[in-house]
Design a protein around this motif. Structure first.
Motif, PDB file in Angstrom:
ATOM      1  N   UNK B 244      -2.753  -8.672   3.652  1.00 52.15           N
ATOM      2  CA  UNK B 244      -2.462  -7.377   3.502  1.00 52.15           C
ATOM      3  C   UNK B 244      -1.470  -6.824   2.253  1.00 52.15           C
ATOM      4  N   UNK B 245      -0.476  -7.276   2.378  1.00 50.55           N
ATOM      5  CA  UNK B 245       0.899  -7.130   1.793  1.00 50.55           C
ATOM      6  C   UNK B 245       0.276  -7.274  -0.036  1.00 50.55           C
ATOM      7  N   UNK B 246      -0.094  -8.899  -0.049  1.00 47.12           N
ATOM      8  CA  UNK B 246      -0.267  -8.872  -1.033  1.00 47.12           C
ATOM      9  C   UNK B 246      -1.159  -8.519  -1.936  1.00 47.12           C
ATOM     10  N   UNK B 247      -2.231  -7.567  -1.186  1.00 49.96           N
ATOM     11  CA  UNK B 247      -3.182  -7.321  -1.223  1.00 49.96           C
ATOM     12  C   UNK B 247      -2.299  -5.840  -2.390  1.00 49.96           C
ATOM     13  N   UNK B 248      -1.778  -5.230  -1.621  1.00 54.30           N
ATOM     14  CA  UNK B 248      -1.411  -3.774  -1.608  1.00 54.30           C
ATOM     15  C   UNK B 248      -0.323  -3.860  -3.061  1.00 54.30           C
ATOM     16  N   UNK B 249       0.740  -5.484  -3.057  1.00 57.02           N
ATOM     17  CA  UNK B 249       1.516  -5.355  -4.146  1.00 57.02           C
ATOM     18  C   UNK B 249       0.323  -5.841  -5.200  1.00 57.02           C
ATOM     19  N   UNK B 250      -0.560  -6.227  -5.791  1.00 56.16           N
ATOM     20  CA  UNK B 250      -1.348  -7.041  -6.169  1.00 56.16           C
ATOM     21  C   UNK B 250      -2.827  -5.787  -6.172  1.00 56.16           C
ATOM     22  N   UNK B 251      -2.925  -4.584  -6.181  1.00 56.00           N
ATOM     23  CA  UNK B 251      -4.407  -3.774  -6.240  1.00 56.00           C
ATOM     24  C   UNK B 251      -4.497  -3.992  -7.283  1.00 56.00           C
TER      25      UNK B 251
END
Lengths: 164, 259
Positions: B244-251
């Motif tokens: 989730x964090x990765x997705x958030x960072x790399x929207x």
């Protein structure tokens, strides 16, 4: 060797890891199986008459052997006289297995060997002594060099199977 | 009350390691309530696990007395003889008088107090359980790291994993040094040990885990698949968080790591 019975009695009243009414027979010739409340508290096994709060006796579970007897039963004997056995009879084979498992783990020396095994394994994997961060790496009771050699060898095998 | 004395004496003299030993002065006959008067009696003491034995001399082959170090506290005390460095083993049981002992120097006194106060089965079990879970975490994170680096080549999730773990440990998960416990924080929430926290705080390590039907080493170990599932839950949860964090960072980036 003297000991204070009151101290042992107090220990017998502590919460037990295992407790059940089992049929128990002592090692003396001609002794008859009797119904006893059997309680495992740390490395002591206490046994009581089923209607009394005062324990009849206690067995220190160091250097003992726990063995399966006829189905539903097990025995405890001690290293210095392995023929002298205390017999216990459970209600089911399942209960019997549970007791044997708990009794085998209920020794301070077993805990010590487990600890040294884990410590070594962690050190091998991470390169760090896991006890260092707690400031207890020097404690005598955690040292590998204090283990007798046969204990070291006998210990590692079965544990690797369990953990891997 | 009977005791398997022969086996106990045999254990006292066996080649299993002694945790501490030395001469101490003791008052009153061994094993009986001490009468703290006079100069007492000098005996050889051996601590093995949670058992304290005394002997007539260093070479004696039969223990004089046994004290089981469970449910007791060890504290500094005043000796009847001023030059001695005394301490007492006190039991929290009605009618049980403390054992008064004295070393002949301050360093010996401190070493004895330390060794005796850490002698309980519960303390040993606590350390074993802690190492058991550390080893398991180390193995899981190694395996996870391998599978992650195969898929993503990512070192980042791994560093988060170890951050997460250490915060769990410091949140009072393990308290060998009498420090006051810190409440269970977010880090330890999903570890099996961390669930025990409130009771640890109330009872202290000695009574820890007693009476809960748990075997000394955590029972999960005996069945690997249970253990695997148990820790697996944590890993799955962690992975979801990182993702989730990765997705958030790399929207806007492609989703790159489906479980």
């Amino acid at each position: 060797m003297r000991y204070n019975e009151k101290e042992l009695r107090a220990l017998s009243q502590q919460p037990a890891e295992m407790a059940a009414e089992l049929s128990m027979r002592g090692p003396k010739k001609g002794s008859v199986a009797k119904r006893r409340l059997v309680k495992l508290v740390v490395n002591f096994l206490f046994y009581f008459r089923t209607d009394e709060a005062e324990p009849l006796g206690a067995l220190l579970l160091e250097r003992c052997r726990v063995a399966q007897e006829e189905p539903g039963g097990f025995s405890i004997s001690f290293i210095e006289d392995p023929e002298r056995k205390y017999y216990f009879e459970c209600c089911t084979q399942e209960q019997c297995q549970e007791w044997m498992e708990a009794l085998r783990r209920a020794s301070y020396e077993y805990m010590r060997r487990s600890l040294i095994f884990y410590r070594n394994e962690i050190q091998k994997m991470t390169g760090k002594d896991p006890l260092e961060q707690y400031g207890i790496s020097e404690e005598a009771r955690f040292q590998l060099s204090n283990l007798p050699r046969d204990g070291r060898a006998a210990f590692v095998g079965p544990w690797l199977d369990e953990l891997d | 009350m009977k005791l398997n004395k022969r086996s106990v004496a045999h254990y006292a003299l066996s080649d299993s390691p002694a945790d501490h030993m030395g001469f101490l002065r003791t008052w009153g006959a061994p094993g009986t309530p001490p009468t703290p008067s006079g100069t007492g009696r000098r005996c050889w003491f051996v601590l093995k696990g949670n058992l304290l034995f005394s002997f007539e001399s260093r070479e004696a082959r039969a223990p004089l007395s046994l004290v089981v170090l469970e449910g007791c506290t060890v504290e500094l005390a005043e000796a009847p003889v001023p030059e001695e460095f005394a301490f007492a083993i006190r039991f929290n049981a009605p009618g049980v008088r403390p054992h008064l002992l004295a070393a002949d120097g301050q360093a010996a006194q401190e070493a004895w107090v330390k060794a005796l106060s850490r002698a309980s089965f519960g303390y040993m079990r606590l350390v074993v359980r802690e190492l058991e879970s550390q080893l398991h975490d180390a193995r899981r994170s190694l395996a996870l790291h391998r599978s992650m680096s195969q898929k993503v080549g990512a070192s980042r999730p791994k560093s988060q994993a170890s951050d997460h773990r250490s915060s769990g440990l410091e949140n009072g998960h393990f308290l060998p040094r009498d420090c006051s416990p810190v409440g269970a924080g977010e880090g330890g929430g999903c570890r099996p040990g961390a669930r025990d926290l409130p009771e640890w705080e109330l009872q202290g390590p000695t009574s820890l885990l007693l009476g809960r039907g748990q075997s000394p080493v955590s029972p999960e170990t005996s069945c690997f698949s249970t253990l695997h599932d148990w820790y697996g839950q944590e890993i799955v949860q962690l992975r979801q968080e990182w993702q989730q964090r990765d997705r958030g960072n790399q929207a806007g980036c492609k989703r790159q790591d489906e479980p």
